[in-house]
Design a protein around this motif. Structure first.
Motif, mmCIF file in Angstrom:
data_model
loop_
_atom_site.group_PDB
_atom_site.id
_atom_site.type_symbol
_atom_site.label_atom_id
_atom_site.label_comp_id
_atom_site.label_asym_id
_atom_site.label_seq_id
_atom_site.Cartn_x
_atom_site.Cartn_y
_atom_site.Cartn_z
ATOM 1 N N TRP A 80 43.187 55.035 -66.052
ATOM 2 C CA TRP A 80 44.889 55.426 -66.148
ATOM 3 C C TRP A 80 45.615 56.229 -67.089
ATOM 4 C CZ3 TRP A 80 47.520 51.838 -63.314
ATOM 5 C CH2 TRP A 80 46.392 50.566 -63.036
ATOM 6 N N LEU B 219 37.667 50.515 -60.371
ATOM 7 C CA LEU B 219 37.900 51.176 -61.820
ATOM 8 C C LEU B 219 39.064 52.234 -62.178
ATOM 9 C CD1 LEU B 219 34.094 51.011 -62.289
ATOM 10 C CD2 LEU B 219 35.416 48.725 -62.660
ATOM 11 N N PRO B 220 40.543 51.803 -62.059
ATOM 12 C CA PRO B 220 41.137 52.920 -62.173
ATOM 13 C C PRO B 220 40.907 53.981 -63.773
ATOM 14 C CG PRO B 220 42.340 50.114 -62.328
ATOM 15 C CD PRO B 220 40.483 50.296 -62.075
ATOM 16 N N PRO C 218 39.574 45.553 -65.135
ATOM 17 C CA PRO C 218 38.141 46.710 -65.447
ATOM 18 C C PRO C 218 38.407 47.845 -65.218
ATOM 19 C CG PRO C 218 37.765 45.329 -63.519
ATOM 20 C CD PRO C 218 38.999 44.720 -64.110
ATOM 21 N N THR C 219 38.156 48.514 -66.417
ATOM 22 C CA THR C 219 37.717 49.624 -65.922
ATOM 23 C C THR C 219 36.385 50.770 -66.119
ATOM 24 O OG1 THR C 219 38.706 50.210 -68.428
ATOM 25 C CG2 THR C 219 40.414 50.339 -66.986
ATOM 26 N N ARG D 218 37.356 55.211 -60.732
ATOM 27 C CA ARG D 218 35.676 55.111 -59.940
ATOM 28 C C ARG D 218 35.371 54.034 -59.224
ATOM 29 N NH1 ARG D 218 32.539 54.712 -63.920
ATOM 30 N NH2 ARG D 218 34.325 54.192 -65.301
ATOM 31 N N PHE E 79 29.925 45.416 -57.778
ATOM 32 C CA PHE E 79 30.596 44.942 -56.952
ATOM 33 C C PHE E 79 31.468 45.389 -56.146
ATOM 34 C CE2 PHE E 79 29.086 42.884 -60.951
ATOM 35 C CZ PHE E 79 29.225 41.431 -60.775
ATOM 36 N N ARG E 80 31.459 46.934 -56.461
ATOM 37 C CA ARG E 80 32.701 48.150 -55.543
ATOM 38 C C ARG E 80 34.204 47.409 -55.506
ATOM 39 N NH1 ARG E 80 28.577 50.958 -52.399
ATOM 40 N NH2 ARG E 80 30.898 51.846 -51.932
ATOM 41 N N ASN E 81 34.567 47.045 -56.827
ATOM 42 C CA ASN E 81 35.907 47.190 -57.050
ATOM 43 C C ASN E 81 36.181 48.314 -57.390
ATOM 44 O OD1 ASN E 81 33.774 45.487 -59.278
ATOM 45 N ND2 ASN E 81 36.153 46.861 -60.386
ATOM 46 N N ASP F 21 31.845 50.405 -65.513
ATOM 47 C CA ASP F 21 31.479 50.248 -64.400
ATOM 48 C C ASP F 21 30.275 48.785 -65.138
ATOM 49 O OD1 ASP F 21 31.899 51.985 -63.322
ATOM 50 O OD2 ASP F 21 29.714 52.843 -63.485
ATOM 51 N N ARG G 185 36.846 37.346 -57.553
ATOM 52 C CA ARG G 185 36.209 38.201 -58.971
ATOM 53 C C ARG G 185 37.579 38.956 -59.411
ATOM 54 N NH1 ARG G 185 33.548 43.377 -59.604
ATOM 55 N NH2 ARG G 185 33.642 42.286 -61.317
ATOM 56 N N THR H 241 50.133 53.645 -69.723
ATOM 57 C CA THR H 241 49.390 53.597 -69.208
ATOM 58 C C THR H 241 48.422 52.539 -69.685
ATOM 59 O OG1 THR H 241 49.579 55.577 -69.101
ATOM 60 C CG2 THR H 241 47.511 54.948 -69.127
ATOM 61 N N ASP I 96 32.931 50.836 -58.865
ATOM 62 C CA ASP I 96 32.096 49.588 -59.665
ATOM 63 C C ASP I 96 30.870 49.555 -58.795
ATOM 64 O OD1 ASP I 96 31.207 46.925 -62.262
ATOM 65 O OD2 ASP I 96 29.853 47.036 -59.974
ATOM 66 N N PRO I 97 29.285 50.266 -58.736
ATOM 67 C CA PRO I 97 28.420 50.470 -58.208
ATOM 68 C C PRO I 97 27.855 49.190 -57.631
ATOM 69 C CG PRO I 97 27.569 50.981 -60.357
ATOM 70 C CD PRO I 97 29.211 50.827 -60.577
ATOM 71 N N GLN J 187 35.961 49.697 -50.292
ATOM 72 C CA GLN J 187 35.795 51.258 -50.436
ATOM 73 C C GLN J 187 36.935 51.406 -51.223
ATOM 74 O OE1 GLN J 187 33.164 54.054 -48.234
ATOM 75 N NE2 GLN J 187 32.815 51.932 -46.797
#
Lengths: 414, 310
Positions: free
Chosen positions: B68, B65-66, A44-45, B56, B61-63, A47, A122, A36, B58-59, B277
């Motif tokens: 883990w 966000l794992p 990135p994890t 989630r 860039f819409r990538n 926002d 990116r 993990t 990213d609001p 998405q």
């Protein structure tokens, strides 16, 4: 049958002693935790805490400066220049001329949508030296992601050739990051020899031709959610290609579902090939697509078979050149931009690309006079007046963008 | 007590036999490469997909966000997507996918079984040639083969020109289900033929002859002997074509590109590759993986049972 095939798991667990079970559980937990942590380092994890700076014609913006432009007077780098571009969006012969002049190689990588380009850049999956074809609908996010570098105009000796109204554009005052490439509008391309009812192209009802079941299996729409949803909005009299009206967007989504049902359109950005090849009779497309399509007509086919409906209420756009912040050959990238801003080079490029260069000298009249435009496609040319009259697709806030994507999802699921 | 104890001397020979047949630990070293391969290329990627699915977005860039850490997993999107598959906008895609695959698998079987049967029974000297012809398309990439079909089927393509000689004007690439289904059949049917042929080739044909000697008609012998005995090959073939078909997306991408023929694979491609998405795409990957795992489990069980019967 192997002895472990049935009830194997319970047999295995029964064989474990308590001590073995505890030891293995601890090992698994430690291993999972280490995995993990290792995976967490991969990306990135959290926002991004970034506010988008979005310019509109009513409210122009100066984009925040990230880094410094390259110094003046540097010699162009040698080697290979990596260019990220749409397919068929630059003339190979023009590129060959640039390669010869600068004794370098140009390597093209292709993207299908600006969203894909943004995501790949990116993530670091693509690291080009120059990117062609971005519009102001994604510019704010590219700048917020700090993917672009400010330009050094001292290398752009032909910048004065750019259309006057775009030298200081609302989306990037001072043209810090962008240099206009081409201008166009969104409309309907069609074959004039396939019985398309051109008399129906009147007012907003003209868009309804895309819903006409007579073209089932012979139609297409753009794989660009902003353009295709805007078409549905305009058809409903909503002349706002940046609408934040949830009801209007939901209605547009429903209308596009109906379109999918009635016409089974192909969703791509290949109208210039498909209409020219005769595989499609009608398609939502960009005006430059039909001009580009001339080059894809089968041998012996007259260019007059291609037509374009320029809607009265339209949305117009211009693409531009940008140089990524991590460009390894920024001087050479500036050189290619300047090369393509040269009027003669730009005219040669237009002969293949079709799209109108964003240069003052290459007006619609000049292109017609130069014999670059078939008579049936004069209607696809963007004039200064029509360009100014068209609404612009600008960047959307994340909340509004989500509404657009919802409508698009309804369409793409068929 | 008359029942012998497990520790009774009477059990000793059996225990000795089992101990001697148990592989030594040294042999388990041979499993290491395979285990490592599975861990690196299956378990870790699958976990990454789960981390994205339950993470989630990213609001801006819409990538993705794992997440883990499983303790931080969020299940809202997962529930949304499941809800949409059951009774929302994804239901149509799911139903369509299953329908396309069922029809394509049925057509593949209808085409593949006679070919495999002929190969095993009657091909004679031409057997090798036919096998080579079946395998030959694999020398060309799937993508290229589909693009070749586009050229053949387009309006001025060879097929259209040929059929027009008989007054048949048909637009094959009209965004309808037919082209996609036929594309799936064409692309995957060799995967069904080869395992089926292998099974039929090894079949003990004396059993068929015995059935005939006992008065069965050729048809009865086929349905009551050949078909049941070829069931493992049929199951293997069905698995080999159904699994990739369920996740296929490029057949539709090349032959149709219409929303009316979108399959689950296309939706995954759209959610993940369009860069907008990814979380929903990851959820669909998990759902599809679960369905495929169930099918694989069924196959393994069915295969094990068949071997038990033997």
């Amino acid at each position: 049958m192997p002895h472990y095939a049935r009830g194997g798991f319970s047999r295995l667990t029964r064989r474990l002693t308590r001590r073995q079970f505890v030891a293995r559980s601890i090992s698994a937990t430690v291993g999972a935790a280490a995995l993990t942590r290792a995976l967490s380092a991969c990306g990135p994890t959290t926002d991004s805490n970034t506010a988008l700076v979005i310019g509109t014609p009513e409210s122009p913006v100066t984009l925040p400066t990230v880094g410094e432009p390259i110094a003046d007077g540097l010699a162009p780098e040698s080697g290979t220049l990596s260019v990220y571009n749409y397919a068929d969006y630059v003339n190979p012969e023009t590129i060959a001329a640039f390669e010869e002049q600068f004794d370098v190689k140009v390597e093209l990588s292709i993207y299908d949508t600006e969203e894909i380009a943004l995501a790949k850049m990116r993530s670091g999956g693509v690291r080009p030296d120059l990117i062609i074809g971005l519009t102001d609908s994604v510019l704010a996010r590219f700048v917020a992601a700090e993917l672009l570098q400010p330009l050094n105009k001292s290398y752009l000796t032909n910048f004065g050739n750019v259309i006057e109204g775009l030298r200081d554009p609302y989306y990037d005052l001072g043209a810090q990051y962008t240099v206009p490439y081409v201008i166009y509008t969104t409309g309907i391309g069609y074959r004039t020899d396939r019985g398309v009812d051109t008399s129906a192209f009147v007012g907003d009802e003209g868009w309804s031709q895309m819903w006409n079941p007579a073209y089932a299996g012979r139609a297409g729409v753009l794989d660009s959610y902003r353009d295709t949803i805007s078409m549905a909005l305009y058809r409903n009299g909503v002349y706002d290609p940046n609408s934040n009206d949830a009801d209007a967007l939901a209605q547009a989504g429903s209308d596009l579902e109906a379109l999918a049902e009635a016409v089974r359109p192909q969703v791509d950005i290949l109208a210039y090939q498909e209409i020219a090849a005769g595989n499609r009779d009608i398609s939502l497309c960009w005006s430059g697509d039909m001009l580009a399509g001339v080059g894809y007509l089968p041998e012996g086919t007259s260019p007059d078979v291609l037509g374009f409906w320029y809607p009265q209420n339209s949305f117009t756009a211009n693409d531009f050149f940008c140089i990524p912040r991590e460009s390894q050959k920024p001087v050479l990238a500036h050189a290619l931009v300047d090369f393509l801003l040269d009027t003669d080079n730009s005219l040669a490029n237009q002969a293949f690309v079709g799209y109108q260069p964003a240069l003052d000298a290459l007006t619609a009249e000049a292109l017609v006079d130069a014999g670059a435009i078939p008579e049936s496609l004069v209607s696809s040319l963007v004039t200064p007046a029509s360009f100014a009259a068209g609404k612009r697709l600008v960047s959307l806030t994340p909340e509004v963008d989500a509404l657009w994507l919802d409508a698009w999802s309804r369409f793409t699921t068929g | 007590m008359s029942t012998p104890s497990p520790r009774s001397p009477g059990r000793t020979p059996a225990r000795t036999r089992r101990a001697s047949s148990t592989p030594s630990r040294a042999w388990s070293v041979f499993a290491l490469p395979g285990t490592a391969w599975l861990a690196v290329f299956f378990a870790v990627p699958l976990y990454a997909v789960a981390a994205i699915a339950f993470g989630r977005i990213d609001p801006v860039f819409r990538n993705a966000l794992p997440a883990w850490n499983p303790l931080r997993w969020e299940f809202a999107t997962f529930a949304d997507v499941l809800g949409e598959i059951v009774a929302g906008e994804l239901r149509g895609v799911a139903v369509r996918t299953v329908l396309f695959v069922v029809v394509a698998v049925f057509c593949s079987l209808a085409i593949g079984y006679p070919v495999a049967y002929y190969l095993a029974r009657s091909a004679g000297r031409t057997k090798t040639l036919i096998l080579v012809l079946i395998v030959l398309p694999f020398w060309v990439s799937y993508l290229m083969r589909m693009l070749a079909w586009v050229n053949l089927l387009q309006r001025d393509g060879l097929v259209a020109r040929f059929t027009s000689l008989f007054g048949i004007e048909h637009n094959w690439l009209d965004g309808s289900a037919t082209a996609v289904t036929l594309g799936l059949v064409y692309g995957y049917v060799p995967f069904l033929i080869l395992p089926l042929y292998a099974t039929l080739e090894r079949l003990d044909w004396r059993l068929v002859e015995a059935a005939r000697d006992l008065g069965a008609s050729p048809r009865q012998a086929f349905w009551r002997v050949t078909v049941p005995l070829s069931r493992p090959g049929v199951a293997a073939g069905l698995m080999l074509v159904a699994l990739p078909m369920l996740g296929d997306y490029y057949t539709n991408d090349i032959l149709s590109r219409s929303p009316r023929t979108e399959m689950l694979g296309n939706q995954i491609d759209f959610y993940l590759n369009a860069g907008t998405q990814p979380q929903r795409g990851a959820v669909l990957v998990l759902v599809l993986s679960f369905v495929l795992a169930c099918l694989a489990w069924w196959y393994v069980r069915d295969n094990a049972r068949s071997q038990e019967v033997r």
